[in-house]
Design a protein around this motif. Structure first.
Motif, short mmCIF file in Angstrom:
data_model
loop_
_atom_site.label_atom_id
_atom_site.label_comp_id
_atom_site.label_asym_id
_atom_site.label_seq_id
_atom_site.Cartn_x
_atom_site.Cartn_y
_atom_site.Cartn_z
N GLN A 1 1.00 -1.26 0.07
CA GLN A 1 0.10 -0.12 -0.10
C GLN A 1 1.02 1.37 0.03
O GLN A 1 0.34 2.43 0.18
CB GLN A 1 -0.92 -0.02 1.19
N ARG A 2 2.07 1.28 -0.01
CA ARG A 2 3.03 2.39 0.08
C ARG A 2 2.79 3.47 -1.04
O ARG A 2 2.83 4.53 -0.76
CB ARG A 2 4.43 1.84 -0.24
N SER A 3 2.49 3.06 -2.33
CA SER A 3 2.29 3.97 -3.20
C SER A 3 0.84 4.57 -3.24
O SER A 3 0.92 5.88 -3.37
CB SER A 3 2.26 3.27 -4.67
N ASN A 4 0.04 4.08 -2.48
CA ASN A 4 -1.42 4.58 -2.21
C ASN A 4 -1.17 5.62 -1.13
O ASN A 4 -1.92 6.70 -1.03
CB ASN A 4 -2.52 3.55 -1.96
N TRP A 5 -0.31 5.32 -0.14
CA TRP A 5 -0.09 6.49 0.71
C TRP A 5 0.45 7.52 0.34
O TRP A 5 0.34 8.61 0.67
CB TRP A 5 0.67 5.76 2.03
N GLY A 6 1.69 7.23 -0.45
CA GLY A 6 2.06 8.62 -1.20
C GLY A 6 1.20 9.47 -1.86
O GLY A 6 1.34 10.61 -2.04
N LEU A 7 0.28 8.47 -2.71
CA LEU A 7 -0.69 9.38 -3.55
C LEU A 7 -1.64 9.98 -2.43
O LEU A 7 -1.90 11.43 -2.94
CB LEU A 7 -1.53 8.38 -4.25
N LEU A 8 -2.04 9.71 -1.22
CA LEU A 8 -2.99 10.30 -0.42
C LEU A 8 -2.05 11.61 0.31
O LEU A 8 -2.83 12.66 0.24
CB LEU A 8 -3.25 9.31 0.65
N ILE A 9 -0.95 11.34 0.54
CA ILE A 9 -0.45 12.44 1.19
C ILE A 9 0.05 13.49 0.12
O ILE A 9 -0.26 14.88 0.31
CB ILE A 9 1.14 12.08 1.90
N GLY A 10 0.49 13.28 -0.88
CA GLY A 10 0.78 14.27 -2.17
C GLY A 10 -0.51 15.14 -2.44
O GLY A 10 -0.68 16.28 -2.53
N SER A 11 -1.77 14.18 -2.52
CA SER A 11 -2.91 15.09 -3.02
C SER A 11 -3.39 15.81 -1.85
O SER A 11 -4.42 16.61 -2.04
CB SER A 11 -4.02 13.95 -3.55
N LEU A 12 -3.17 15.37 -0.60
CA LEU A 12 -3.59 16.24 0.56
C LEU A 12 -2.79 17.44 0.62
O LEU A 12 -3.51 18.38 0.95
CB LEU A 12 -3.34 15.40 1.87
N ILE A 13 -1.54 17.58 0.13
CA ILE A 13 -0.89 18.71 0.17
C ILE A 13 -1.35 19.44 -0.77
O ILE A 13 -1.59 20.76 -0.59
CB ILE A 13 0.53 18.22 0.01
N PHE A 14 -1.65 19.22 -1.98
CA PHE A 14 -2.26 19.91 -3.14
C PHE A 14 -3.76 20.36 -2.62
O PHE A 14 -3.91 21.61 -3.03
CB PHE A 14 -2.35 19.13 -4.41
N LEU A 15 -4.27 19.71 -1.98
CA LEU A 15 -5.72 20.13 -1.63
C LEU A 15 -5.62 21.24 -0.82
O LEU A 15 -6.12 22.43 -0.60
CB LEU A 15 -6.46 18.73 -0.94
N PHE A 16 -4.79 21.26 0.51
CA PHE A 16 -4.63 22.10 1.52
C PHE A 16 -3.86 23.50 0.79
O PHE A 16 -4.38 24.60 1.22
CB PHE A 16 -3.68 21.84 2.44
N CYS A 17 -2.95 23.18 0.02
CA CYS A 17 -2.37 24.36 -0.78
C CYS A 17 -3.51 25.02 -1.64
O CYS A 17 -3.56 26.54 -1.51
CB CYS A 17 -1.27 24.06 -1.87
N SER A 18 -4.41 24.53 -2.37
CA SER A 18 -5.60 25.20 -2.74
C SER A 18 -6.52 25.93 -2.13
O SER A 18 -6.79 27.05 -2.44
CB SER A 18 -6.23 24.05 -3.82
N ILE A 19 -6.76 25.46 -0.85
CA ILE A 19 -7.54 26.09 0.11
C ILE A 19 -7.04 27.02 0.85
O ILE A 19 -7.65 28.22 0.78
CB ILE A 19 -8.04 24.87 1.17
N TYR A 20 -5.75 27.09 0.94
CA TYR A 20 -4.84 28.37 1.31
C TYR A 20 -4.87 29.39 0.28
O TYR A 20 -5.09 30.43 0.83
CB TYR A 20 -3.40 27.93 1.92
N LEU A 21 -4.62 28.83 -0.88
CA LEU A 21 -4.50 30.10 -1.70
C LEU A 21 -5.82 30.52 -1.96
O LEU A 21 -6.17 31.85 -2.20
CB LEU A 21 -3.96 29.29 -3.21
N PHE A 22 -7.10 29.86 -2.03
CA PHE A 22 -8.20 30.36 -2.01
C PHE A 22 -8.56 31.36 -1.06
O PHE A 22 -9.25 32.49 -1.23
CB PHE A 22 -9.24 29.20 -2.30
N PHE A 23 -8.35 31.16 0.16
CA PHE A 23 -8.48 32.18 1.23
C PHE A 23 -7.63 33.21 1.27
O PHE A 23 -8.02 34.07 2.20
CB PHE A 23 -8.72 31.56 2.52
N ASN A 24 -6.44 33.48 0.73
CA ASN A 24 -5.57 34.17 0.97
C ASN A 24 -5.26 35.10 -0.79
O ASN A 24 -4.11 35.53 -1.04
CB ASN A 24 -4.30 33.59 1.02
#
Length: 174
Positions: free
Chosen positions: A10-33
């Motif tokens: 499941q290692r690659s699936n964990w990497g995909l989850l962490i990477g997509s969460l980073i992009f998700l939080f960056c997009s939310i941060y950018l939207f509010f700022n």
């Protein structure tokens, strides 16, 4: 002897989850700022464009993490690679050789069979069938897989194969 199921790591699936969460939080941060950048409308557009795919990838990776992917099924009848609704057994009597190919940082396990074309034609998934043709041309094996991507190491997998093959050969002698 019981059947043995070997799953994908499941290692690659964990990497995909962490990477997509980073992009998700960056997009939310950018939207509010958006007011802190030179072009707020462009920043808002970029944040929305980043948000949608990253949310889809988060959901996809969570779904993949919840369900283990069965790669190899081994039992007293034979071996099934990528089991699906149509199980194509490679019976022990048709297996010519199971070999381990040592590559840098990889351990590839090749399963060579008698009448390989029969197994290739019996596969109903076109992508897997194309891979089987490629493996047959490159390695002379119908099934070839990297043991590093599985939840058991190559020593365990080869031991399991040897154990089942020995049991099969001893049942022929009885």
């Amino acid at each position: 002897m019981n059947s043995v199921e070997i799953y994908a790591k499941q290692r690659s699936n964990w990497g995909l989850l962490i990477g997509s969460l980073i992009f998700l939080f960056c997009s939310i941060y950018l939207f509010f700022n958006v007011n802190q950048v030179n072009s707020p409308t462009t920043a808002k557009l970029i944040s929305v464009v980043m948000f949608v795919p990253s949310l889809i990838l988060v959901l996809f990776s969570i779904k993949k993490l919840r369900k283990k992917q069965l790669i190899v099924l081994i039992d007293e009848k034979g071996i099934v690679f990528h089991p699906s609704e149509k199980l194509n057994y490679i019976v022990w009597g048709n297996i010519a050789e199971i070999e381990e190919l040592k590559l840098p940082r990889q351990r590839v396990i090749n399963i060579k069979v008698i009448e390989s074309e029969k197994y290739i034609e019996a596969e109903n998934q076109k992508i897997l069938q194309a891979r089987m043709k490629f493996w047959n041309q490159m390695y002379g094996a119908v099934v070839s897989f990297d043991a590093n991507t599985l939840d058991k190491n190559h020593f365990e997998i080869m031991y399991i194969f040897d154990e089942f093959m020995t049991n099969y050969k001893s049942s022929l002698q009885n």
